[in-house]
Design a protein around this motif. Sequence first.
Motif, PDB file in Angstrom:
ATOM      1  N   SER A  86       0.824  -1.203   0.000  1.00 52.72           N
ATOM      2  CA  SER A  86       0.000   0.000   0.000  1.00 52.72           C
ATOM      3  C   SER A  86       0.864   1.260   0.000  1.00 52.72           C
ATOM      4  N   ALA A  87       0.249   2.355  -0.425  1.00 57.72           N
ATOM      5  CA  ALA A  87       0.946   3.635  -0.427  1.00 57.72           C
ATOM      6  C   ALA A  87       1.291   4.064   0.991  1.00 57.72           C
ATOM      7  N   LEU A  88       0.395   3.795   1.940  1.00 59.96           N
ATOM      8  CA  LEU A  88       0.662   4.132   3.340  1.00 59.96           C
ATOM      9  C   LEU A  88       1.882   3.393   3.840  1.00 59.96           C
ATOM     10  N   ARG A  89       1.950   2.112   3.553  1.00 55.04           N
ATOM     11  CA  ARG A  89       3.097   1.322   4.008  1.00 55.04           C
ATOM     12  C   ARG A  89       4.395   1.858   3.412  1.00 55.04           C
ATOM     13  N   GLN A  90       4.386   2.230   2.142  1.00 57.41           N
ATOM     14  CA  GLN A  90       5.598   2.728   1.503  1.00 57.41           C
ATOM     15  C   GLN A  90       6.033   4.068   2.100  1.00 57.41           C
ATOM     16  N   ARG A  91       5.074   4.933   2.385  1.00 57.29           N
ATOM     17  CA  ARG A  91       5.430   6.212   3.027  1.00 57.29           C
ATOM     18  C   ARG A  91       5.992   5.981   4.419  1.00 57.29           C
ATOM     19  N   ARG A  92       5.408   5.041   5.139  1.00 57.80           N
ATOM     20  CA  ARG A  92       5.853   4.758   6.511  1.00 57.80           C
ATOM     21  C   ARG A  92       7.239   4.116   6.506  1.00 57.80           C
ATOM     22  N   ASP A  93       7.481   3.206   5.571  1.00 57.74           N
ATOM     23  CA  ASP A  93       8.812   2.607   5.439  1.00 57.74           C
ATOM     24  C   ASP A  93       9.865   3.687   5.211  1.00 57.74           C
ATOM     25  N   ALA A  94       9.565   4.599   4.289  1.00 57.87           N
ATOM     26  CA  ALA A  94      10.519   5.665   3.971  1.00 57.87           C
ATOM     27  C   ALA A  94      10.748   6.562   5.183  1.00 57.87           C
ATOM     28  N   THR A 485       1.965  -7.248  18.847  1.00 56.94           N
ATOM     29  CA  THR A 485       2.328  -6.177  17.909  1.00 56.94           C
ATOM     30  C   THR A 485       1.176  -5.825  16.987  1.00 56.94           C
ATOM     31  N   GLY A 486      -0.036  -6.023  17.470  1.00 54.30           N
ATOM     32  CA  GLY A 486      -1.213  -5.534  16.770  1.00 54.30           C
ATOM     33  C   GLY A 486      -1.753  -4.337  17.526  1.00 54.30           C
ATOM     34  N   GLY A 487      -2.244  -3.360  16.815  1.00 58.38           N
ATOM     35  CA  GLY A 487      -2.741  -2.168  17.501  1.00 58.38           C
ATOM     36  C   GLY A 487      -3.285  -1.160  16.524  1.00 58.38           C
ATOM     37  N   VAL A 488      -3.252   0.097  16.928  1.00 56.91           N
ATOM     38  CA  VAL A 488      -3.803   1.144  16.074  1.00 56.91           C
ATOM     39  C   VAL A 488      -2.889   1.383  14.877  1.00 56.91           C
ATOM     40  N   VAL A 489      -3.484   1.845  13.808  1.00 52.67           N
ATOM     41  CA  VAL A 489      -2.737   2.134  12.579  1.00 52.67           C
ATOM     42  C   VAL A 489      -2.254   3.583  12.617  1.00 52.67           C
ATOM     43  N   ILE A 490      -0.979   3.777  12.315  1.00 53.30           N
ATOM     44  CA  ILE A 490      -0.421   5.127  12.265  1.00 53.30           C
ATOM     45  C   ILE A 490       0.056   5.433  10.854  1.00 53.30           C
TER      46      ILE A 490
END
Length: 554
Positions: A86-94, A485-490
């Motif tokens: 996902s785009a969110l995951r890629q932004r968060r990775d970066a 390690t499950g919880g709210v999405v940031i």
Amino acid sequence: MAGFDESFDIVVVGSGGGGFCAALTALDAGRSVLVLESTDMVGGSTAMSGGALWVPNNPLQAKAGVKDSRDASLTYIQALNTHDNSALRQRRDAAFVDEASEMVSFLMRRGVPLERCEGWSDYHDELPGGSVRGRSLSAKFFDLRKLGDWASRLRRGAAPFPLKWPEFAMLPLVKRTARAKFYAARLGLRLTKMKITGAQLVGMGTALQGRMLKEILDAGGEIRTDSPVNDLVRNDSGRVTGVIAEIDGKTRRIEARLGVIVAAGGFAHNQQMRDEHGPKPAHADWTHANPGDTGSMLSVMMKHGAATDMMDNAIWLVTSKLPSGYKIFHIDDIAKPHAIMVTPQGRRFTDESGSNYDNGRNMYAAGATPGWAILDSRHRDRYIWAGAMPGKTPPEWFESGYMKKAETIEELARLCGMDQAVLAETISRFNRAAETGVDDDFGRGARAYDRAWGDPTVRPNPVLGAISEAPFYAVQVFPGDVGTTGGVVINEHGNVLDREENPIEGLYAAGNSTASIFGRTYPGAGATIAATFTFGYVGVQHALRGAKEAKAAA
């Protein structure tokens, strides 16, 4: 401050790694900070951990001549976590790769000295971008005397004396290698010096959090223990503007002018939540997490519309329960030669020298919950098991049934309730792999990470040793954990997202209160700690930028 009993710029919920890093970041910017801890001790699960931080492209690598880059780091993370593009995951990775290195520089500037863990390879160094020499860092030893009265309020890890990488990996080989004997002698000198000087040196996570605590206190940060947060305060526009906490037996409304940072851990000790979300079986009694890991703040954020993900995930560790009831995990001892793990039927199911996370996940996948660790006499003669020194097995282990012992594999299978033919064939196949040095079933010893835990005197593969010399031993093991390690999405700024993927303004989260930024994977030693530190840092930075922009627009 209308309607509030107190007011601070930043309110931090939880005193683990992410909470402490958020607090220090805000204090460094000259902001007022209140840290609220629900239990009577500070430091969280980070203080009880190995204390490593997995930081890609970090500044200490360059000084040591270790090649790394932003692109290599992102390539590795994305090669490991293929289920989410996902785009969110890629932004968060970066954001993680870019900001984790900055966070390390910030900590060192603030007086938290870190050092490289040379040779602690990435968990999957065979993947594109993986590092054989490793990206993990750890804090230098810390003298608890520097904390004064706070020393007794800092959580401690299980290690009875101060250790660091690679000492805790090498010391189990004290009967096998000169290098291990050197580390043992160095530890002896350290303990002697401590006795003479009165120093209270600690290592690993306790050292990391001890240093963080000292910096926060020295900078004027306020920390209150036994102060659980029961709810969030939101204004008419939906922005989180504070918290409602129980302090000294009284309900207090506390304003957070710039934001609330939640770093309160997961729900490892909440059996109801584990039953609802976790894999089965999922016992709260199996966890090694700190007692404050109850999921209370996760429930609060969910009540306010926060999106959640990966609620069935945890940081697993192969664990056994000693006759005393003490739970002990097996990272290095199960990785040594002459040991394997099998299902209740007697079938091998994993690379025992692989990461603790992978082994725990594989236990669930194979139905080995619990399973069995199988050892031969050489493992018990040469290596540590469950803290017992080589060749010194406590008699109560046999008397209590904790450890089974037999002269033949068939008899051992009978004692464990396994199919004798299945276990015998499993052992025979494994022994052929040990002879050739190639594990065609699970690739044990093919990675640098695997070999880091091995015995270099065993050839051709330092983690493959046959199970062929009687007596044979078996211990029941289960997938313990050091936290869910499950919880709210940031998002990439550390903002908590609602169920429509919109930021809940003023609310940030980090660490095990969030769905792991690495998904259902684990890159290397200290990945979770690095992530919570980084997004504690990132969240405060974002809150500070927001305040600056609001002031400029006013």
